[in-house]
Motif scaffolding. Structure first.
Motif, PDB file in Angstrom:
ATOM      1  N   PHE A 264     -25.326  64.342  17.319  1.00 33.29           N
ATOM      2  CA  PHE A 264     -24.474  63.213  17.104  1.00 33.29           C
ATOM      3  C   PHE A 264     -23.753  62.836  18.399  1.00 33.29           C
ATOM      4  CE2 PHE A 264     -20.069  62.080  16.101  1.00 33.29           C
ATOM      5  CZ  PHE A 264     -20.382  60.839  15.773  1.00 33.29           C
ATOM      6  N   LEU A 265     -23.057  64.117  18.863  1.00 33.39           N
ATOM      7  CA  LEU A 265     -22.317  63.665  20.181  1.00 33.39           C
ATOM      8  C   LEU A 265     -23.420  63.228  21.261  1.00 33.39           C
ATOM      9  CD1 LEU A 265     -19.796  66.708  20.015  1.00 33.39           C
ATOM     10  CD2 LEU A 265     -19.169  64.439  19.569  1.00 33.39           C
ATOM     11  N   VAL A 266     -24.379  63.706  21.356  1.00 30.93           N
ATOM     12  CA  VAL A 266     -25.283  63.360  22.576  1.00 30.93           C
ATOM     13  C   VAL A 266     -25.673  61.890  22.313  1.00 30.93           C
ATOM     14  CG1 VAL A 266     -27.456  63.691  23.378  1.00 30.93           C
ATOM     15  CG2 VAL A 266     -26.131  65.701  23.046  1.00 30.93           C
ATOM     16  N   LYS A 267     -25.734  61.576  21.032  1.00 28.24           N
ATOM     17  CA  LYS A 267     -26.402  60.341  20.724  1.00 28.24           C
ATOM     18  C   LYS A 267     -25.189  59.291  20.957  1.00 28.24           C
ATOM     19  CE  LYS A 267     -28.017  57.285  16.899  1.00 28.24           C
ATOM     20  NZ  LYS A 267     -28.236  57.289  15.406  1.00 28.24           N
ATOM     21  N   SER A 268     -23.961  59.571  20.767  1.00 31.71           N
ATOM     22  CA  SER A 268     -22.972  58.600  20.819  1.00 31.71           C
ATOM     23  C   SER A 268     -22.706  58.643  22.225  1.00 31.71           C
ATOM     24  CB  SER A 268     -21.580  59.519  20.225  1.00 31.71           C
ATOM     25  OG  SER A 268     -21.737  59.332  18.827  1.00 31.71           O
ATOM     26  N   LEU A 269     -22.698  59.816  22.995  1.00 32.45           N
ATOM     27  CA  LEU A 269     -22.630  59.750  24.348  1.00 32.45           C
ATOM     28  C   LEU A 269     -23.654  58.479  25.371  1.00 32.45           C
ATOM     29  CD1 LEU A 269     -20.876  60.890  26.790  1.00 32.45           C
ATOM     30  CD2 LEU A 269     -22.825  62.704  27.031  1.00 32.45           C
ATOM     31  N   LYS A 270     -24.814  58.727  24.856  1.00 31.50           N
ATOM     32  CA  LYS A 270     -25.673  57.750  25.453  1.00 31.50           C
ATOM     33  C   LYS A 270     -25.142  56.427  25.076  1.00 31.50           C
ATOM     34  CE  LYS A 270     -29.524  60.980  25.380  1.00 31.50           C
ATOM     35  NZ  LYS A 270     -30.703  61.231  24.682  1.00 31.50           N
ATOM     36  N   ILE A 271     -24.806  56.047  23.585  1.00 25.17           N
ATOM     37  CA  ILE A 271     -24.437  54.696  23.510  1.00 25.17           C
ATOM     38  C   ILE A 271     -23.225  54.485  24.147  1.00 25.17           C
ATOM     39  CG2 ILE A 271     -23.685  53.430  21.464  1.00 25.17           C
ATOM     40  CD1 ILE A 271     -25.249  55.018  19.604  1.00 25.17           C
ATOM     41  N   LEU A 272     -22.213  55.559  24.410  1.00 31.39           N
ATOM     42  CA  LEU A 272     -20.946  54.874  25.124  1.00 31.39           C
ATOM     43  C   LEU A 272     -21.313  54.651  26.372  1.00 31.39           C
ATOM     44  CD1 LEU A 272     -18.635  57.616  23.256  1.00 31.39           C
ATOM     45  CD2 LEU A 272     -18.544  54.950  22.760  1.00 31.39           C
ATOM     46  N   ASP A 273     -22.352  55.226  27.015  1.00 32.12           N
ATOM     47  CA  ASP A 273     -22.476  55.273  28.476  1.00 32.12           C
ATOM     48  C   ASP A 273     -22.853  53.746  29.008  1.00 32.12           C
ATOM     49  OD1 ASP A 273     -23.077  56.272  31.087  1.00 32.12           O
ATOM     50  OD2 ASP A 273     -25.212  55.746  30.922  1.00 32.12           O
ATOM     51  N   THR A 274     -23.268  52.993  27.630  1.00 30.01           N
ATOM     52  CA  THR A 274     -23.628  51.385  27.926  1.00 30.01           C
ATOM     53  C   THR A 274     -22.624  50.395  28.082  1.00 30.01           C
ATOM     54  OG1 THR A 274     -24.357  51.197  25.715  1.00 30.01           O
ATOM     55  CG2 THR A 274     -25.990  52.101  27.422  1.00 30.01           C
ATOM     56  N   ASN A 275     -21.422  50.973  27.552  1.00 31.43           N
ATOM     57  CA  ASN A 275     -20.213  50.107  27.371  1.00 31.43           C
ATOM     58  C   ASN A 275     -18.868  50.720  27.851  1.00 31.43           C
ATOM     59  OD1 ASN A 275     -19.269  52.021  25.491  1.00 31.43           O
ATOM     60  ND2 ASN A 275     -20.068  51.094  23.642  1.00 31.43           N
ATOM     61  N   SER A 276     -17.844  49.910  27.803  1.00 31.39           N
ATOM     62  CA  SER A 276     -16.808  50.287  28.494  1.00 31.39           C
ATOM     63  C   SER A 276     -15.700  50.997  27.709  1.00 31.39           C
ATOM     64  CB  SER A 276     -16.230  48.933  29.182  1.00 31.39           C
ATOM     65  OG  SER A 276     -15.842  48.112  28.023  1.00 31.39           O
ATOM     66  N   ARG A 277     -16.118  51.229  26.735  1.00 27.44           N
ATOM     67  CA  ARG A 277     -15.085  52.394  25.956  1.00 27.44           C
ATOM     68  C   ARG A 277     -15.164  53.744  26.477  1.00 27.44           C
ATOM     69  NH1 ARG A 277     -18.212  51.480  21.526  1.00 27.44           N
ATOM     70  NH2 ARG A 277     -17.931  53.197  20.989  1.00 27.44           N
ATOM     71  N   SER A 278     -14.179  53.743  27.709  1.00 27.23           N
ATOM     72  CA  SER A 278     -14.146  55.126  28.541  1.00 27.23           C
ATOM     73  C   SER A 278     -13.483  56.251  27.815  1.00 27.23           C
ATOM     74  CB  SER A 278     -13.415  54.847  29.874  1.00 27.23           C
ATOM     75  OG  SER A 278     -11.920  54.517  29.496  1.00 27.23           O
ATOM     76  N   GLN A 279     -12.455  56.197  26.748  1.00 21.82           N
ATOM     77  CA  GLN A 279     -11.723  57.115  26.131  1.00 21.82           C
ATOM     78  C   GLN A 279     -12.697  57.839  25.305  1.00 21.82           C
ATOM     79  OE1 GLN A 279      -8.686  58.298  26.653  1.00 21.82           O
ATOM     80  NE2 GLN A 279      -9.230  59.712  25.185  1.00 21.82           N
ATOM     81  N   ALA A 280     -13.566  57.039  24.331  1.00 25.78           N
ATOM     82  CA  ALA A 280     -14.401  57.696  23.628  1.00 25.78           C
ATOM     83  C   ALA A 280     -15.639  58.454  24.335  1.00 25.78           C
ATOM     84  CB  ALA A 280     -15.403  56.690  22.455  1.00 25.78           C
TER      85      ALA A 280
END
Length: 515
Positions: A264-280
């Motif tokens: 789940f964390l890896v999936k979230s990290l890949k999704i977050l890599d494409t947007n600007s929510r740097s804190q998450a």
């Protein structure tokens, strides 16, 4: 010797003003005419001549009454002994003794005590009121009313945000089980309120972290993310933040890692890599770093394809050092080293990090990963050499930090030994013959072997070939990288290397390199 008579003394000094009947009043005037010293002398003569106790008492009372009109009255405990002592002792100048004025200090002390008592009473009252409020909030969590539960969860979140005492008291009142149960609610508002209340309860409190995991919060959080409907992004961020907080406790690391949180964390990290929510994004990386500390979680990290993603993400200076920290934990296990070894372009990427002179932390971590890989994995050394690691290591020994220089030197030493073995195989045919002493037992050379000269010559020839190969390698690397080193050091283009720099090529080992 002159005799003293009782009547004579009485006619002179014992007539008091109240009993004086003389028309002339001489007795009274004679009394006032004496000086203090003469009067004390008369008293002494009267006492020494056997004056009765009655006369002595009368003398004492008259002296006290007379002196009292001129000065302050003596203390009521004054006796004849004190008077005699004053007469016998040498006369000393009176000293003015200033007594401390204790009245002001006593008043201040009393005021301070009253203030402390008032503050203590106020503090006690405040604590009682706060406790009552916490009890009301927890009671609201336990009722079967959704709206009241959400309001109570929000209140717990605000009360425990900065109050460490509330983080201890609220769980003791039984707030964790109802908050975990609220994760089963279907609306996102209830879920977010419960998630952030649990997050604040775990801040700086290991007992609460363990209690939250024990209550089944990890599986309920993952269940939220596995729902058929696409999860709310705010809920996902709150779950990531909770995993970050809960994974800080060592006893929780294996539980969270085996629960399926890493994918789940890896999936979230890949999704977050494409947007600007740097804190998450940072929260996800830090949670993965916490989980990677436990060796039992490395296999889950490898299975989740996290290693290739992290290697490809290197280059983003905002997260590169955190990524290298995770890889430094991964490389400590055989599963982790295998995952790095089979990752595409792993060694060229890591070797390129060695050239980041503006990030010493990244250089140190990358050199550590490569050092462990070179020491543990024999097959990876050739891949490192092909990636141009030698020139980068030589540059690192000159321009890197102290720790990076030492690690670079260790890697060069490992590569030198490996290169020497391969050269020995090429020139000697048999590797064992190259590394062991030559066997010189034939009869044709027995006369020569008596002194060992022929064996030494053969061994020297073999070693000279190894030295030549390593020397050639070092010279080529220095020549190829001189221009780049000069550019990185901001030196002029016509820079001429010093004799010390040239002397580095004269050694066959890396021990002569500066640290």
């Amino acid at each position: 010797m002159a005799k003293c008579h009782r009547n004579d003394i009485g006619s002179i000094a014992l007539d008091r003003p109240s009993t004086a009947t003389s028309s002339t009043g001489n007795n009274f005037r004679l009394w006032t005419a004496f000086t203090g010293a003469a009067f004390r002398r008369k008293i002494f003569d009267a006492v020494s001549c056997g004056a009765s106790s009655r006369h002595r008492h009368q003398l004492m009372q008259e002296m006290l009454n007379d002196t009292g009109s001129q000065s302050q009255p003596p203390p009521p405990t004054t006796t004849m002994k004190s008077v005699l002592k004053e007469f016998n002792d040498p006369k000393k100048a009176d000293k003015v003794v200033k007594k401390p004025n204790s009245n002001g200090k006593s008043e201040k002390l009393a005021d301070l005590l009253n203030l402390v008592e008032t503050e203590t009473a106020a503090e006690t009252k405040r604590k009682v009121e706060a406790l009552e409020e916490l009890k009301r909030v927890v009671k609201e969590l336990q009722v079967e009313d959704k709206e009241r539960n959400v309001q109570a969860a929000s209140r717990v979140r605000s009360l425990t945000k900065e109050d460490s005492e509330a983080r201890v008291t609220v769980p003791m009142l039984g707030s964790i089980p109802p908050l975990v149960a609220m994760l089963d609610f279907q609306d996102s508002d209830s879920q977010i309120a419960a998630l952030y209340a649990l997050l604040n309860l775990g801040i700086g409190n290991d007992a609460n972290k363990a209690a939250i995991v024990k209550a089944g919060a990890v599986h309920k959080m993952l269940k939220l993310m596995e729902s058929p409907n696409e999860p709310n992004q705010a809920v996902s961020d709150a779950v990531v933040a909770n995993f970050l907080g809960l994974s800080a406790l060592d006893s929780n690391k294996p539980i969270i890692g085996s629960s399926g949180a890493i994918p789940f964390l890896v999936k979230s990290l890949k999704i977050l890599d494409t947007n600007s929510r740097s804190q998450a994004r940072h929260d996800a990386l830090r949670a993965l770093y916490n989980l990677s500390i436990s060796p039992s979680n490395i296999s889950f990290i490898s299975e989740a394809d996290l290693i290739p993603f992290l290697l490809n993400a290197l280059g983003d200076m905002e997260v590169s050092e955190r990524i290298l920290s995770i890889l430094s934990n991964v490389v400590s296990t055989p599963e982790g080293r295998k995952g790095i070894s089979i990752a595409p372009e792993a060694f060229p990427i890591l070797v390129d990090v060695l050239n980041w002179t503006d990030s010493p932390g990244c250089q140190e971590k990358a050199s550590y990963i490569l050092m462990v890989m070179a020491h543990k994995a024999y097959g990876d050394r050739q891949a490192m050499i092909e990636a141009g690691i030698v020139s980068s290591l030589l540059e690192l020994t000159l321009l890197g930090s102290t720790l990076a220089q030492k690690r670079a030197s260790r890697i060069l030493e490992v590569l030198r030994v490996d290169k020497g073995k391969r050269v020995s195989e090429n020139f000697g045919g048999n590797m064992n013959a190259a590394v062991s002493a030559p066997i010189c037992g034939s009869s044709s050379s027995s006369s020569t072997n008596l002194n060992g000269k022929e064996c030494l010559v053969e061994e020297a020839g073999m070693m000279s070939e190894e030295k030549k190969a390593v020397k050639q390698l070092v010279q080529q690397s220095l020549q190829n990288n001189m221009r780049r080193i000069v550019n990185r050091a901001n030196l002029p283009q016509d820079f001429v290397p010093s004799e010390h720099f040239k002397s580095l090529t004269a050694s066959t080992t890396s021990k002569s390199l500066p640290f």
